[in-house]
Scaffold this motif. Structure first.
Motif, PDB file in Angstrom:
ATOM      1  N   MET A  94      -1.937   1.163   2.256  1.00  0.00           N
ATOM      2  CA  MET A  94      -3.360   1.444   2.478  1.00  0.00           C
ATOM      3  C   MET A  94      -4.042   0.250   3.157  1.00  0.00           C
ATOM      4  SD  MET A  94      -4.199   4.476   1.526  1.00  0.00           S
ATOM      5  CE  MET A  94      -3.601   5.841   0.507  1.00  0.00           C
ATOM      6  N   SER A 149      -1.003  15.070  -4.602  1.00  0.00           N
ATOM      7  CA  SER A 149       0.323  14.721  -4.107  1.00  0.00           C
ATOM      8  C   SER A 149       0.787  15.751  -3.090  1.00  0.00           C
ATOM      9  CB  SER A 149       1.317  14.662  -5.270  1.00  0.00           C
ATOM     10  OG  SER A 149       0.928  13.697  -6.218  1.00  0.00           O
ATOM     11  N   GLY A 150       1.674  15.317  -2.201  1.00  0.00           N
ATOM     12  CA  GLY A 150       2.136  16.212  -1.151  1.00  0.00           C
ATOM     13  C   GLY A 150       2.848  17.440  -1.661  1.00  0.00           C
ATOM     14  N   ALA A 169      -4.389   6.358  -8.631  1.00  0.00           N
ATOM     15  CA  ALA A 169      -3.125   7.101  -8.683  1.00  0.00           C
ATOM     16  C   ALA A 169      -2.983   7.849 -10.001  1.00  0.00           C
ATOM     17  CB  ALA A 169      -1.956   6.146  -8.474  1.00  0.00           C
ATOM     18  N   LEU A 215      -6.874  14.551  -2.399  1.00  0.00           N
ATOM     19  CA  LEU A 215      -6.045  13.443  -2.893  1.00  0.00           C
ATOM     20  C   LEU A 215      -4.825  13.895  -3.683  1.00  0.00           C
ATOM     21  CD1 LEU A 215      -8.910  11.042  -4.028  1.00  0.00           C
ATOM     22  CD2 LEU A 215      -7.543  10.902  -1.944  1.00  0.00           C
ATOM     23  N   SER A 257      -6.343   7.799   2.144  1.00  0.00           N
ATOM     24  CA  SER A 257      -5.881   9.169   2.380  1.00  0.00           C
ATOM     25  C   SER A 257      -4.361   9.200   2.317  1.00  0.00           C
ATOM     26  CB  SER A 257      -6.321   9.673   3.759  1.00  0.00           C
ATOM     27  OG  SER A 257      -7.696   9.973   3.800  1.00  0.00           O
ATOM     28  N   TYR A 258      -3.850  10.351   1.950  1.00  0.00           N
ATOM     29  CA  TYR A 258      -2.406  10.520   1.860  1.00  0.00           C
ATOM     30  C   TYR A 258      -1.835  11.440   2.940  1.00  0.00           C
ATOM     31  CZ  TYR A 258      -3.189   8.640  -2.849  1.00  0.00           C
ATOM     32  OH  TYR A 258      -3.559   7.851  -3.908  1.00  0.00           O
ATOM     33  N   HIS A 259      -2.674  12.252   3.546  1.00  0.00           N
ATOM     34  CA  HIS A 259      -2.147  13.335   4.391  1.00  0.00           C
ATOM     35  C   HIS A 259      -2.704  13.308   5.814  1.00  0.00           C
ATOM     36  CE1 HIS A 259      -1.074  14.744   0.424  1.00  0.00           C
ATOM     37  NE2 HIS A 259      -2.336  14.924   0.103  1.00  0.00           N
ATOM     38  N   LEU A 309      -3.664   1.768  -5.543  1.00  0.00           N
ATOM     39  CA  LEU A 309      -3.267   2.348  -4.266  1.00  0.00           C
ATOM     40  C   LEU A 309      -2.031   1.636  -3.728  1.00  0.00           C
ATOM     41  CD1 LEU A 309      -6.807   2.642  -2.660  1.00  0.00           C
ATOM     42  CD2 LEU A 309      -5.377   4.541  -3.425  1.00  0.00           C
TER      43      LEU A 309
END
Length: 409
Positions: free
Chosen positions: A289, A141-142, A68, A139, A195-197, A285
């Motif tokens: 996750m 941020s949105g 992160a 990776l 994964s974030y998205h 994480l």
């Protein structure tokens, strides 16, 4: 150099040979058995088990810090580099003389190790992962605009991923990866656990986009491997001509048969899933996750069995990410539990060497090959927990040079 007195398991799957002596000259294995030549440096390995240098076919040396903080500009480049260098050293200390980095570094780190400037395993690397915008490997941020992602790279050290959203972008990006020293290519063709998205069920890249990467790799005499957790994305990748799959969580009998027919290898990765299930926060994480990882554990075990039954080459990779990558040998322990200690050893030596395209140079203890050798205090083939014990690794020889020696005096 003359290594004598050990029980030798040569990496082929053959029964170990007690008291097998090994002669090393000019960095290579020059002879097996016989008597030492005059003036040879004798290493007494009595009571040890000697195996080929281990190979981890799925590492991320470029992701050696808190994930992160690392991907959010939370760490200085010096600290990121320090963590990567330490990871290289402890990987070699654990008996891994060669690794395949499947995304995150560029030729700079591999070159520094090859020149002897830092201790570490021999590194084959793909440079940045190739992924689509918002796909696995992206990776950011949105809230971060996609065009800022390239700014996270540290030239000469690390580049986590390139974003491609068309065949033309893919061609330019993989050519740039090769320019920076990539040995092969890796694409993400499905969603991922870290994964974030996206979701594991997502498919990513079109057959046309993947085929461009395959063409460019073939033009350089190398190959494409793919991150894949579902069979829809994997089938698209196989249609495009890829030759290896990482994870392969959903591989079943039908998919394994297709892989065997097309000569596609399989590199399962158990340790990272086990770690996520135990404590995702240790890797930097979020706890969710671990939820994403739940199905991946049994899926990979089932996939190993399906691949084996179909005759697919099944390698071995730890996929460790984040800090604390000091238990790389656990991958052999987990594979020994899933199959057998000998199957784990063969996967981590001769099979991995074959998948990486370096079987002529390493992976087995044979005359003419590089003298990459590891000695365990005890027998990991009867006590496989020793594979995961760095203290049990008492001797490491890399290219004929002793890089670790903690044998009892």
């Amino acid at each position: 150099m003359w290594l004598a007195g050990a029980t030798v398991a040569d990496g082929t799957g053959a029964d170990p040979v007690a008291g097998q002596a090994i002669l090393v000259e000019d960095g290579r294995i020059a002879g097996l058995g016989g008597t030492p030549p005059p003036g040879a440096e004798v290493l007494d390995c009595t009571g040890l088990t000697l195996v080929p240098g281990l190979i981890d076919a799925h590492v991320h040396l470029g992701i050696s810090s808190d994930i992160a903080a690392d991907t959010g500009y939370g760490l200085p480049a010096a600290e990121i580099a320090a963590d990567m260098f330490a990871n290289c050293a402890q990987t070699l200390d654990a008996g891994f003389t060669t690794v395949r980095d499947t995304g995150g570094i560029d030729g700079g780190l591999a070159g520094a190790v090859a020149k002897g400037k830092i201790p570490g395993p021999r590194i084959l690397q793909c440079g940045p992962v190739q992924c689509q915008t918002g796909g696995h490997g992206h990776l950011a941020s949105g809230w971060e605009p996609a065009h800022l992602w390239a700014g996270h790279g540290i030239p000469g050290l690390r580049e986590l991923s390139f974003l491609s959203d068309s065949p033309d972008q893919m061609r330019g990006n993989v050519r740039e990866a090769f320019r920076r020293g990539a040995d092969f290519l890796k694409l993400c063709v499905t969603g991922g656990v870290v994964s974030y998205h996206d979701k594991l069920s997502d498919t990513q890249f079109t057959v046309e986009e993947i085929r461009v990467a395959v063409e460019e790799a073939a033009a350089r005499g190398t190959y494409v491997t793919v991150h894949a957790h579902n069979n829809a994305g994997l089938r698209t990748a196989i249609e495009a001509g890829v030759l290896c799959v990482e994870h392969g969580t959903a591989i079943d009998d039908e998919m394994a048969a297709l892989m065997a027919e097309r000569g596609v290898a399989h590199v399962p990765t158990l340790t990272v899933v086990r770690d996520l299930l135990k404590d995702a926060s240790r890797l930097g994480l979020p706890p969710e996750m671990a939820e994403r990882a739940k199905g991946a554990w049994q899926g990979q075990l089932d996939a190993i069995r399906a691949s084996r039954a179909a005759g697919v080459r099944v390698g071995l990779g730890s996929d460790l990410v984040g800090p604390g990558q000091d238990h790389r040998g656990d991958e052999l322990v987990l594979r020994a539990e899933a199959e057998s200690p000998m199957a784990a050893l063969v996967a981590a030596t001769s099979v991995n060497a074959d998948i990486l395209g370096i079987a002529d140079e390493t992976g087995t203890i044979e005359v003419g090959k590089k003298a990459d050798l590891v000695a365990f205090a005890g027998d990991p083939l009867t006590s496989p927990e020793l594979f995961g014990d760095r203290e049990a690794v008492v001797l490491v020889v890399q290219g004929g040079r002793v890089v670790k020696d903690r044998r009892a005096s």
